[in-house]
Write a protein that holds these residues in place. Structure first.
Motif, mmCIF file in Angstrom:
data_model
loop_
_atom_site.group_PDB
_atom_site.id
_atom_site.type_symbol
_atom_site.label_atom_id
_atom_site.label_comp_id
_atom_site.label_asym_id
_atom_site.label_seq_id
_atom_site.Cartn_x
_atom_site.Cartn_y
_atom_site.Cartn_z
ATOM 1 N N VAL A 165 0.878 -1.145 -0.118
ATOM 2 C CA VAL A 165 -0.141 0.048 -0.087
ATOM 3 C C VAL A 165 0.794 1.025 0.032
ATOM 4 C CG1 VAL A 165 -1.889 -0.992 1.316
ATOM 5 C CG2 VAL A 165 -0.237 -0.047 2.485
ATOM 6 N N PRO A 166 0.408 2.375 -0.551
ATOM 7 C CA PRO A 166 1.072 3.690 -0.613
ATOM 8 C C PRO A 166 1.034 4.113 0.808
ATOM 9 C CG PRO A 166 -1.022 3.810 -1.742
ATOM 10 C CD PRO A 166 -0.902 2.426 -1.420
ATOM 11 N N THR A 167 2.203 4.544 1.379
ATOM 12 C CA THR A 167 2.031 5.068 2.692
ATOM 13 C C THR A 167 3.002 6.284 3.134
ATOM 14 O OG1 THR A 167 2.362 4.352 5.300
ATOM 15 C CG2 THR A 167 3.934 3.449 3.446
ATOM 16 N N TYR A 168 2.609 7.260 4.000
ATOM 17 C CA TYR A 168 3.339 8.161 4.657
ATOM 18 C C TYR A 168 2.631 8.739 5.824
ATOM 19 C CZ TYR A 168 5.924 12.615 4.447
ATOM 20 O OH TYR A 168 6.732 13.676 4.621
ATOM 21 N N HIS A 169 3.480 8.354 6.769
ATOM 22 C CA HIS A 169 2.824 8.765 8.002
ATOM 23 C C HIS A 169 4.123 8.467 9.073
ATOM 24 C CE1 HIS A 169 2.559 4.415 9.769
ATOM 25 N NE2 HIS A 169 2.391 4.241 8.477
ATOM 26 N N HIS A 170 4.046 9.317 10.343
ATOM 27 C CA HIS A 170 4.773 8.917 11.381
ATOM 28 C C HIS A 170 4.423 8.971 12.603
ATOM 29 C CE1 HIS A 170 5.352 13.027 13.700
ATOM 30 N NE2 HIS A 170 4.269 13.227 12.780
ATOM 31 N N GLN A 171 2.865 8.797 12.620
ATOM 32 C CA GLN A 171 2.268 8.670 13.748
ATOM 33 C C GLN A 171 1.483 7.291 13.729
ATOM 34 O OE1 GLN A 171 0.210 12.147 15.171
ATOM 35 N NE2 GLN A 171 2.185 12.657 16.105
ATOM 36 N N GLN A 206 -4.418 3.320 7.628
ATOM 37 C CA GLN A 206 -3.240 4.104 8.024
ATOM 38 C C GLN A 206 -2.607 4.710 6.738
ATOM 39 O OE1 GLN A 206 -1.826 5.501 11.093
ATOM 40 N NE2 GLN A 206 -1.304 6.893 9.512
ATOM 41 N N TRP A 207 -2.750 3.961 5.589
ATOM 42 C CA TRP A 207 -2.134 4.164 4.462
ATOM 43 C C TRP A 207 -3.044 5.392 3.513
ATOM 44 C CZ3 TRP A 207 -4.192 -0.322 5.585
ATOM 45 C CH2 TRP A 207 -4.996 -1.029 4.564
ATOM 46 N N HIS A 208 -2.367 5.704 2.385
ATOM 47 C CA HIS A 208 -3.015 6.456 1.515
ATOM 48 C C HIS A 208 -3.622 6.038 0.268
ATOM 49 C CE1 HIS A 208 -2.462 10.250 3.560
ATOM 50 N NE2 HIS A 208 -1.272 9.714 3.995
ATOM 51 N N PRO A 209 -4.828 5.253 0.198
ATOM 52 C CA PRO A 209 -5.341 4.540 -0.980
ATOM 53 C C PRO A 209 -5.497 5.679 -2.242
ATOM 54 C CG PRO A 209 -7.208 4.766 0.842
ATOM 55 C CD PRO A 209 -5.900 5.199 1.200
ATOM 56 N N GLU A 210 -5.782 6.945 -1.902
ATOM 57 C CA GLU A 210 -5.954 7.888 -2.914
ATOM 58 C C GLU A 210 -4.481 8.149 -3.759
ATOM 59 O OE1 GLU A 210 -3.996 10.201 0.215
ATOM 60 O OE2 GLU A 210 -5.309 8.670 0.242
ATOM 61 N N MET A 211 -3.500 7.375 -3.203
ATOM 62 C CA MET A 211 -2.382 7.711 -3.978
ATOM 63 C C MET A 211 -1.760 6.447 -4.820
ATOM 64 S SD MET A 211 -1.102 10.539 -3.272
ATOM 65 C CE MET A 211 0.470 10.663 -3.351
ATOM 66 N N GLY A 212 -2.719 5.384 -4.944
ATOM 67 C CA GLY A 212 -2.494 4.386 -5.395
ATOM 68 C C GLY A 212 -3.746 4.085 -6.717
ATOM 69 N N ASP A 213 -3.644 2.696 -6.801
ATOM 70 C CA ASP A 213 -4.565 2.235 -7.776
ATOM 71 C C ASP A 213 -5.652 1.285 -7.591
ATOM 72 O OD1 ASP A 213 -3.241 3.610 -10.204
ATOM 73 O OD2 ASP A 213 -1.654 1.762 -10.070
ATOM 74 N N ASP A 214 -5.900 0.890 -5.987
ATOM 75 C CA ASP A 214 -6.442 0.013 -5.684
ATOM 76 C C ASP A 214 -7.953 0.739 -5.017
ATOM 77 O OD1 ASP A 214 -8.111 -1.946 -4.290
ATOM 78 O OD2 ASP A 214 -6.267 -3.051 -3.787
ATOM 79 N N VAL A 215 -9.031 0.565 -5.598
ATOM 80 C CA VAL A 215 -10.219 1.173 -5.477
ATOM 81 C C VAL A 215 -11.198 0.467 -4.325
ATOM 82 C CG1 VAL A 215 -10.270 2.456 -7.352
ATOM 83 C CG2 VAL A 215 -11.621 0.312 -7.179
ATOM 84 N N ARG A 216 -10.558 -0.706 -3.763
ATOM 85 C CA ARG A 216 -11.505 -1.694 -2.986
ATOM 86 C C ARG A 216 -11.908 -1.074 -1.664
ATOM 87 N NH1 ARG A 216 -8.278 -7.369 -3.451
ATOM 88 N NH2 ARG A 216 -6.292 -5.692 -3.370
#
Length: 226
Positions: A165-171, A206-216
């Motif tokens: 999954v596309p991710t960007y977080h520190h918390q 916790q991840w960013h689905p809007e930054m990837g292709d998976d719409v599920r």
């Protein structure tokens, strides 16, 4: 069948620039409405408003997305601010907590994304880890890692396999909020998704689905909102 109307919370920035203008603006990265649209919904932006108006706003919607953004004020969960916690966004915290409360009270399907997951946990009395070393490799660059679904969870019914999954977080979630259950983890045990069983559809990742292709994941919200 009519497409469901999905409201997405927005960023409030003190100085945004376009053309000759530099003004306060309510902003939303385009990935959010595009993901709603690709999943079959109609997207509307929800700029911060008075918390007392949240119930009236949610009553006009079929589903709610609480988007990513700045760190939640640690005072919201009774903690001292860590030096690595970002500056507070008091107006946005208050508005989005009110949106979450209104969605849960009315049974409106709810999806939290990154900050949205952290805020859902705080809304239900949970706490956060204020900094995770190594989870953000480069400032402003989205990374990827595997997420492992918990068998029998709502998330697993949407995404049954281990997926990157596309991710960007520190918390991250620390103590779980009341009623929440973990529905996915990273390989190191970090909580990556939570859900609220027994009531209306409520899931947060916790991840960013809007930054990837998976719409599920978004598709699950849109289906529930239908």
């Amino acid at each position: 069948m009519a497409r469901p109307l999905i409201g997405v919370s927005t960023y409030l920035e003190s100085a945004a620039r376009w053309g000759v203008w530099e003004l306060e603006a309510a902003l939303l990265p385009a990935g959010y409405p595009r993901l709603v649209q690709r999943a079959g919904g109609l997207a509307v932006m929800l700029p911060p408003d008075g918390p007392s108006r949240a119930a009236a706003v949610v009553a006009r919607l079929d589903g709610v997305v609480v988007a990513g953004g700045p760190d939640v004020d640690p005072a919201r969960y009774g903690a001292e601010r860590s030096p690595r916690t970002g500056p507070p966004a008091h107006e946005r915290d208050a508005w989005e907590l009110a949106l979450i409360d209104a969605a849960l009270a009315s049974g409106t399907p709810l999806l939290g994304i990154c900050r949205g997951m952290q805020l859902l946990n705080v809304a239900l009395g949970g706490t956060l880890v204020q900094h995770l070393d190594g989870h953000v490799k480069d400032v402003g660059v989205v990374g990827h890692h595997d997420v492992i679904p918990v068998a029998g969870s709502l998330y697993a019914s949407l995404v049954p396999e281990v997926s990157a999954v596309p991710t960007y977080h520190h918390q991250a979630v620390d103590r779980l909020g009341e009623g929440l259950r973990v529905s996915a983890r990273a390989a190191d045990g970090t909580v990556e998704a939570v859900e609220l069983p027994g009531g209306a559809w409520a899931l947060a990742v916790q991840w960013h689905p809007e930054m990837g292709d998976d719409v599920r994941v978004m598709g699950g919200l849109v289906n529930a909102a239908s």
